[in-house]
Design an enzyme around this catalytic site. Structure first.
Site, short mmCIF file in Angstrom:
data_model
loop_
_atom_site.label_atom_id
_atom_site.label_comp_id
_atom_site.label_asym_id
_atom_site.label_seq_id
_atom_site.Cartn_x
_atom_site.Cartn_y
_atom_site.Cartn_z
N TYR A 1 5.39 -91.50 -11.38
CA TYR A 1 4.59 -92.36 -10.50
C TYR A 1 3.15 -92.49 -10.99
CZ TYR A 1 8.19 -92.35 -6.85
OH TYR A 1 9.34 -92.53 -6.13
N LYS B 1 3.28 -62.68 9.60
CA LYS B 1 3.11 -63.95 10.30
C LYS B 1 3.61 -65.10 9.42
CE LYS B 1 -1.65 -64.26 8.59
NZ LYS B 1 -3.06 -64.01 8.93
#
Ligand SMILES: *Cc1c(COP(=O)(O)O)cnc(C)c1O
Length: 360
Positions: free
Chosen positions: A255, A35
């Site tokens: 950042y 899946k």
């Protein structure tokens, strides 16, 4: 020269891991769970490669199953959550899909549908996961309604574990007992085990096992075991250094200025970011390998780049290889440093990252 980010997928290792699941469960039938695009590894590529050994494939929904049939996959395919709407039953019949049945409305849909070729039904008992499945009375009623129905070719009793990865938990034994108490009387073939149960709980092996994450080489178990040590790594996520710089002490990287150098620091910039699926929440200290040597992530992961500590590698230079996870860096260690699990990392790899298939 192109951007170096790539995921190399060793198909032979997937086959090894599938055959290990069968061996651990004494040659049981095994549904290879593919899946979610085979947990990010490419469902069609994986299914084609396993086609000569796999007893069946398992997917989450009919769209995933149809993609495999369209690619020429002929094996039985199990819909682990069954059908979402009753109009899917015609396609289930046409393509010989196995369908899970977990709710009374699905039973009634089968009872009133006009199927000519009977279908395989895996009836789901809720032994304690409390997500999908029948309770004791509901299971008995569903068996009674379905077992002699001309639309149904055969029934399998199925359940799913909540804590099979936690080796010290007693909950798996409780679920096993609940299952036997409710289901044994019907004498149906049994399908209980996910990867963790396949690896560690032999009394769950029944007639079918359902290995998922173990096919991709990551152990779901919370402790190391001999069985899990036999898994082979499948995916190597790698890239390269695109810049190298020297920062003095007291300078920040990236950042938010999350990381500040304590001493003069050699910093490597890697072409890999959260838009590739690398976890943005990876902490400073998350392991990463540069030139085959383990070092650490420093500074916040950004969209297309991340930064690593090269203080111990004065010779490292632009173009040098970086492994984010694979044979050198255990994906479970990266996951732990990012408060997540290997499942989420694998399925999060985005389409920007080319998948390259090899057989080692
Ligand atoms: C996804 C899934 C599995 C496979 O679980 P793993 O932990 O990856 O082995 C097994 N059974 C069901 C019903 C699933 O949805």
């Amino acid at each position: 020269m192109a951007r170096a980010a790539k995921a190399v997928i060793d198909l032979a290792a997937i086959k090894h891991n599938y055959l290990l699941a069968k061996k651990l469960s004494s040659g049981n039938q095994a549904v290879a769970i593919i899946k979610a695009n085979a947990y990010g590894h490419g469902a069609v590529a994986v299914a084609r490669y396993l086609a000569d050994v796999a007893d069946a494939f398992g997917v989450a929904c009919i769209e995933e199953a149809l993609e495999l049939r369209a690619a020429g996959i002929e094996q039985p395919i199990a819909l682990l959550e069954g059908f979402f709407t009753e109009d899917e039953l015609a396609l289930i019949e046409q393509h010989r899909f196995i369908t899970a049945v977990h709710s009374q409305w699905q039973v009634e849909a089968i009872v009133k549908c006009a199927i000519q070729t009977p279908i395989q039904v895996w009836l789901k008992f809720d032994s304690g996961m409390h997500r999908l499945g029948f309770d004791v009375e509901g299971f008995a009623a569903a068996v009674t309604q379905l077992k002699d129905l001309p639309q149904v070719a055969g029934l399998v009793a199925m359940t799913h574990f909540a804590c099979a990865d936690e080796l010290a938990s007693d909950y798996t034994e409780i679920q096993i007992q609940n299952f036997h108490a409710a289901c044994d009387q019907f004498g149906l073939p049994v399908c209980m085990a996910n990867s963790a149960a396949t690896l560690h709980w032999p009394s769950t092996h029944g007639d079918w096992v359902r290995p998922g994450i173990m096919l991709y080489g990551a152990s779901p178990l919370d402790q190391k075991t001999e069985a899990a040590a036999q898994l082979q790594t499948v995916m190597t996520l790698s890239s390269a250094l695109i810049a190298v710089r020297e920062l003095p002490a007291g300078e920040s990287v990236g950042y938010g200025r999350r990381f500040v150098t304590q001493a003069p620091t050699r910093v490597g910039v890697v072409a890999m970011g959260y838009a590739d699926g690398y976890p943005r929440h990876a902490k400073d200290g998350t392991p990463v390998a540069v030139n085959g040597k383990i070092t650490r992530v420093i500074g916040r992961v950004s969209m297309d780049m991340m930064t690593v500590d090269l203080s111990d590698q004065p010779e490292a230079q632009v173009g040098d290889p970086v492994e984010l996870w694979g044979t050198q860096v255990d994906i479970n260690d990266v996951a732990a440093c990012a408060d997540t699990i290997a499942y989420s990392l694998y399925t999060g790899i985005t389409n920007r990252v080319p998948r390259l298939y090899v057989e080692r």
